[in-house]
Design an enzyme around this catalytic site. Structure first.
Site, short mmCIF file in Angstrom:
data_model
loop_
_atom_site.label_atom_id
_atom_site.label_comp_id
_atom_site.label_asym_id
_atom_site.label_seq_id
_atom_site.Cartn_x
_atom_site.Cartn_y
_atom_site.Cartn_z
N VAL A 189 43.04 -41.40 -54.28
CA VAL A 189 43.39 -42.69 -53.70
C VAL A 189 42.13 -43.48 -53.30
O VAL A 189 41.98 -44.65 -53.65
CB VAL A 189 44.31 -42.50 -52.47
N ALA A 334 48.32 -42.83 -42.21
CA ALA A 334 48.41 -43.36 -40.85
C ALA A 334 49.86 -43.37 -40.37
O ALA A 334 50.15 -43.04 -39.21
CB ALA A 334 47.83 -44.77 -40.81
N HIS A 465 66.48 -65.78 -53.77
CA HIS A 465 65.89 -66.11 -55.06
C HIS A 465 65.06 -67.37 -54.94
O HIS A 465 65.49 -68.30 -54.28
CB HIS A 465 67.01 -66.33 -56.09
P1 FAD Z 1 41.84 -40.31 -37.31
O1 FAD Z 1 42.18 -41.70 -37.68
O2 FAD Z 1 40.80 -39.61 -38.09
O3 FAD Z 1 41.41 -40.36 -35.77
C1 FAD Z 1 40.94 -39.25 -35.10
C2 FAD Z 1 40.05 -39.70 -33.97
O4 FAD Z 1 39.74 -38.59 -33.16
C3 FAD Z 1 38.72 -40.27 -34.44
O5 FAD Z 1 38.50 -41.54 -33.87
C4 FAD Z 1 37.68 -39.26 -33.95
O6 FAD Z 1 36.46 -39.85 -33.58
C5 FAD Z 1 38.40 -38.67 -32.74
N1 FAD Z 1 37.96 -37.33 -32.37
C6 FAD Z 1 37.75 -36.26 -33.17
N2 FAD Z 1 37.39 -35.19 -32.43
C7 FAD Z 1 37.36 -35.59 -31.14
C8 FAD Z 1 37.06 -34.95 -29.91
N3 FAD Z 1 36.74 -33.66 -29.85
N4 FAD Z 1 37.11 -35.68 -28.78
C9 FAD Z 1 37.45 -36.99 -28.81
N5 FAD Z 1 37.74 -37.64 -29.94
C10 FAD Z 1 37.71 -36.96 -31.09
N6 FAD Z 1 46.26 -44.18 -44.65
C11 FAD Z 1 47.29 -45.05 -44.85
O7 FAD Z 1 48.41 -44.77 -44.40
N7 FAD Z 1 47.11 -46.22 -45.53
C12 FAD Z 1 45.90 -46.58 -46.02
O8 FAD Z 1 45.76 -47.64 -46.62
C13 FAD Z 1 44.80 -45.70 -45.84
N8 FAD Z 1 43.58 -45.99 -46.32
C14 FAD Z 1 42.54 -45.13 -46.10
C15 FAD Z 1 41.29 -45.44 -46.63
C16 FAD Z 1 40.22 -44.58 -46.43
C17 FAD Z 1 38.86 -44.93 -47.00
C18 FAD Z 1 40.40 -43.40 -45.67
C19 FAD Z 1 39.25 -42.49 -45.41
C20 FAD Z 1 41.63 -43.07 -45.17
C21 FAD Z 1 42.72 -43.93 -45.37
N9 FAD Z 1 43.99 -43.64 -44.90
C22 FAD Z 1 45.04 -44.49 -45.13
C23 FAD Z 1 44.25 -42.41 -44.14
C24 FAD Z 1 44.29 -42.72 -42.63
O9 FAD Z 1 43.11 -43.35 -42.23
C25 FAD Z 1 44.48 -41.42 -41.84
O10 FAD Z 1 45.61 -40.74 -42.32
C26 FAD Z 1 44.67 -41.72 -40.37
O11 FAD Z 1 43.57 -42.40 -39.83
C27 FAD Z 1 44.90 -40.40 -39.60
O12 FAD Z 1 45.05 -40.67 -38.25
P2 FAD Z 1 44.66 -39.59 -37.15
O13 FAD Z 1 44.96 -40.25 -35.84
O14 FAD Z 1 45.30 -38.31 -37.46
O15 FAD Z 1 43.10 -39.34 -37.30
P1 NAI Z 2 42.67 -37.41 -52.73
O1 NAI Z 2 43.19 -36.07 -52.51
O2 NAI Z 2 43.59 -38.56 -52.88
O3 NAI Z 2 41.78 -37.46 -54.06
C1 NAI Z 2 40.69 -36.63 -54.26
C2 NAI Z 2 40.49 -36.51 -55.75
O4 NAI Z 2 39.27 -35.85 -55.97
C3 NAI Z 2 41.59 -35.70 -56.43
O5 NAI Z 2 42.04 -36.39 -57.56
C4 NAI Z 2 40.90 -34.39 -56.76
O6 NAI Z 2 41.42 -33.79 -57.92
C5 NAI Z 2 39.48 -34.87 -56.98
N1 NAI Z 2 38.48 -33.83 -56.79
C6 NAI Z 2 38.44 -32.87 -55.82
N2 NAI Z 2 37.33 -32.12 -55.96
C7 NAI Z 2 36.64 -32.61 -57.01
C8 NAI Z 2 35.43 -32.28 -57.64
N3 NAI Z 2 34.69 -31.27 -57.20
N4 NAI Z 2 35.03 -33.00 -58.72
C9 NAI Z 2 35.76 -34.04 -59.18
N5 NAI Z 2 36.94 -34.41 -58.62
C10 NAI Z 2 37.36 -33.71 -57.54
O7 NAI Z 2 41.59 -37.65 -51.57
P2 NAI Z 2 40.78 -38.95 -51.20
O8 NAI Z 2 40.82 -39.96 -52.28
O9 NAI Z 2 39.47 -38.46 -50.71
O10 NAI Z 2 41.62 -39.52 -49.97
C11 NAI Z 2 41.86 -38.72 -48.80
C12 NAI Z 2 43.16 -39.07 -48.16
O11 NAI Z 2 43.10 -40.36 -47.59
C13 NAI Z 2 44.29 -39.09 -49.15
O12 NAI Z 2 44.96 -37.87 -49.10
C14 NAI Z 2 45.18 -40.20 -48.70
O13 NAI Z 2 46.30 -39.66 -48.06
C15 NAI Z 2 44.36 -40.98 -47.69
N6 NAI Z 2 44.19 -42.35 -48.20
C16 NAI Z 2 45.29 -43.15 -48.26
C17 NAI Z 2 45.19 -44.42 -48.75
C18 NAI Z 2 46.41 -45.25 -48.84
O14 NAI Z 2 47.43 -44.86 -48.30
N7 NAI Z 2 46.37 -46.40 -49.51
C19 NAI Z 2 43.92 -44.97 -49.21
C20 NAI Z 2 42.83 -44.02 -49.13
C21 NAI Z 2 42.99 -42.78 -48.63
#
Ligand code: FAD
Ligand code: NAI
Length: 493
Positions: A189, A334, A465
């Site tokens: 993703v 999230a 529509h």
């Molecule tokens: P996090 O958001 O990781 O929050 C955890 C928090 O805990 C952090 O702020 C961290 O600093 C804090 N923390 C950790 N340890 C401690 C400690 N010991 N004491 C105090 N604080 C601490 N999901 C979607 O649904 N839609 C998307 O479009 C989407 N896009 C994404 C794009 C990217 C590039 C990435 C990396 C992720 C994306 N995700 C998306 C996934 C989403 O961001 C996560 O699933 C979500 O943030 C998880 O929420 P969380 O509260 O479990 O953890």
């Molecule tokens: P991911 O699990 O979606 O993709 C990782 C990819 O890397 C997989 O296709 C896997 O086969 C490949 N891979 C793993 N090891 C590898 C290697 N050694 N060499 C080459 N390819 C390898 O994980 P990603 O993209 O890092 O995202 C993490 C999480 O963040 C996702 O699980 C997703 O839930 C969340 N996310 C959600 C978004 C959304 O909802 N729009 C946007 C971005 C992230």
């Protein structure tokens, strides 16, 4: 050291943590929210929101490129990534401040520092230390761990945060470079969303994926459509690649691979491929943030970093301590963290007693997933293969955007929706969509599934529509051969 008393302490202020804190306050609980880095967590600071802000800029470029067709000649437009990053930073800052203001409005105390559970039991409460410049101790009757995840770091990939980067590096407020050539390891993703963004800003993008397909979690037909689009944009996806080394050469990066089909013990003699670029993004999944928070001391077990919880209550092995969100290693989304926050708060407060809540069980049957590439992808419920593996007889309806009036007007004719229903009952069991507004469309299907509706229930609901929402209507009608704007055969009894 002071020891303030709380009903609930939440460690981590990402979507799971900040949502749990607000929800608990709504029920009248006194809440401490502990965050070590940034309020809003990954989602607001290095995840969902910054990527979608950059996606919006990338999409704007696409629209400007197509403007001529709409009778709007835009000559000589300039793309400015630094400005797009500034816009992204402003959005992030406003939302982060908004969450902090929300917590304050609910009278939740936000502590900035590293939270760790020192000990305790539900009867006396748990002692939590907050390590910062000004160390604090608090006591809470219940604890929710919502510490999230961070980019997975493989030592062999030499992630130096200079040329070999994670998504955290690229989403850093000061990252304002558009590399000429960007190599992305992992076509999941994150990889696909960044490939789309940087391609639009002018990078030559090459992706390396271990599996035989990118975004393997989606329907093969949907993946094929995205691959076709990426190919037309010049984004190269190399699948079945075993990445052997990643090297910062000083002037760029060099990645060496061999075919993923080569057995481990024969890698040395296998044919090698090299890929070169200016920067490399490693997006191969996420590591759970579960170290140094007192788990071992409390007897809480982990599995490869993921905190083990009772799947019905989200309580850990230590009574009174719950865990939610990415750190539990489930679906890393999230909205899943939000849902789990509701469940954990309800169960934590119900176990204290005196709050207007009932116990809850999490429900993962209907979790929409979205991918913000161009075109967008949205999916919910079962995929065809899963339905087949479970022995469910299905009907499938498909409807293309090019047959939809509104999509044509918008110049968004690319893609289709596919709706799956149980053959006997016509109940909707899943849907996937690739095309404009796909993530929004899937929300209607999710609601229909949540309430056990059939394709007829949706089809008999008047959709205005011309709207993109008619994709859902026609997709459901297509399941039973009744899509009006699609050729078909007469319906028999
Ligand atoms: P996090 O958001 O990781 O929050 C955890 C928090 O805990 C952090 O702020 C961290 O600093 C804090 N923390 C950790 N340890 C401690 C400690 N010991 N004491 C105090 N604080 C601490 N999901 C979607 O649904 N839609 C998307 O479009 C989407 N896009 C994404 C794009 C990217 C590039 C990435 C990396 C992720 C994306 N995700 C998306 C996934 C989403 O961001 C996560 O699933 C979500 O943030 C998880 O929420 P969380 O509260 O479990 O953890
Ligand atoms: P991911 O699990 O979606 O993709 C990782 C990819 O890397 C997989 O296709 C896997 O086969 C490949 N891979 C793993 N090891 C590898 C290697 N050694 N060499 C080459 N390819 C390898 O994980 P990603 O993209 O890092 O995202 C993490 C999480 O963040 C996702 O699980 C997703 O839930 C969340 N996310 C959600 C978004 C959304 O909802 N729009 C946007 C971005 C992230």
């Amino acid at each position: 050291m002071t020891e303030q008393q709380y009903d609930l302490a939440v460690i981590g202020a990402g979507p799971g943590g900040y949502h749990a804190a607000v929800r608990a306050a709504q029920y009248g609980a006194k809440v401490a929210l502990i965050e070590k880095k940034y309020v809003g967590g990954t989602c607001l600071n290095r995840g969902c929101i910054p990527t979608k802000a950059l996606y919006a800029s990338a999409h704007m470029i696409e629209k400007v490129e197509e403007a001529g067709e709409f009778g709007v000649e835009i000559t000589d437009f300039k793309v400015d990534f630094a400005k797009a990053v500034d816009r992204k930073n402003k959005i992030v800052q406003e939302l982060v401040e908004g969450i902090a203001a929300l917590e304050n409005a609910w009278k939740n105390d936000i502590f900035i520092g590293h939270g760790k559970i020192n000990g305790g039991i539900p009867e006396t409460g748990f002692e939590i230390s907050i390590q910062s410049e000004d160390n604090r101790l608090i006591n809470a009757k219940r604890v929710i761990i919502a510490t999230g995840s961070s980019p997975a770091l493989i030592p062999a990939f030499n992630i130096d945060h200079k040329r070999i980067l994670t998504s955290d590096d690229i989403l850093d407020p000061n990252f304002k470079i558009v590399p000429k050539r960007l190599l992305i390891i992992g076509a999941g993703v994150i990889g696909c969303e960044f490939a789309n963004i940087f391609n639009k800003f002018g990078s030559n993008v090459i992706m390396l994926e271990y599996l035989p397909t990118p975004i393997a979690t989606e329907e093969p037909m949907i993946v094929k459509q995205l691959q076709k689009k990426f190919q037309s944009l010049g984004i190269e996806i190399n699948v079945s690649q075993n990445v052997l080394s990643v090297e910062n050469t000083g002037s760029g990066v060099k990645v060496t691979t061999c075919s993923a089909s080569v057995p481990r013990d024969q890698v040395e003699g296998a044919e090698k491929f090299t890929f070169e670029a200016d920067l490399c993004l490693v997006s191969i999944g996420r590591a759970k943030e579960s170290s140094n928070i007192g788990l071992e001391e409390m007897g809480i077990k982990t599995d490869r970093g993921a905190i083990k919880v009772n799947p019905k209550t989200l309580e850990t092995a230590a009574k009174g301590i719950y865990a939610i969100g990415d750190v539990t290693g489930g679906l890393m989304l999230a909205h899943v963290a939000y849902h789990e926050a509701d469940v954990a708060v309800a169960n934590a407060l119900a176990s204290i007693g005196g709050f207007p809540v009932h116990e809850m069980t999490p429900d993962y049957n209907i979790v929409p997933a979205t991918i913000f590439t161009s075109p967008n992808i949205g999916s919910v419920g079962l995929r065809r293969k899963v339905a087949k593996d479970r022995g469910i007889d299905i009907l499938m309806g498909q409807f293309p955007y090019q047959s939809l009036g509104k999509a044509k007007c918008m110049g968004e004719e690319e893609g289709f929706i596919m709706v799956l229903a149980e053959k006997q009952t016509h109940k909707i069991i899943g849907a996937s969509c690739i095309g404009t507004e796909a993530p929004e469309l899937i929300a209607e299907i999710a609601l229909a599934m949540q309430h056990g509706l059939t394709v007829h229930d949706v089809a008999e609901t008047i959709h205005s529509h011309p709207t993109v929402s008619e994709m859902v209507l026609e997709g459901c009608e297509a399941v039973v051969g009744k899509a009006i704007h699609k050729k078909g055969r007469p319906i028999h009894h």
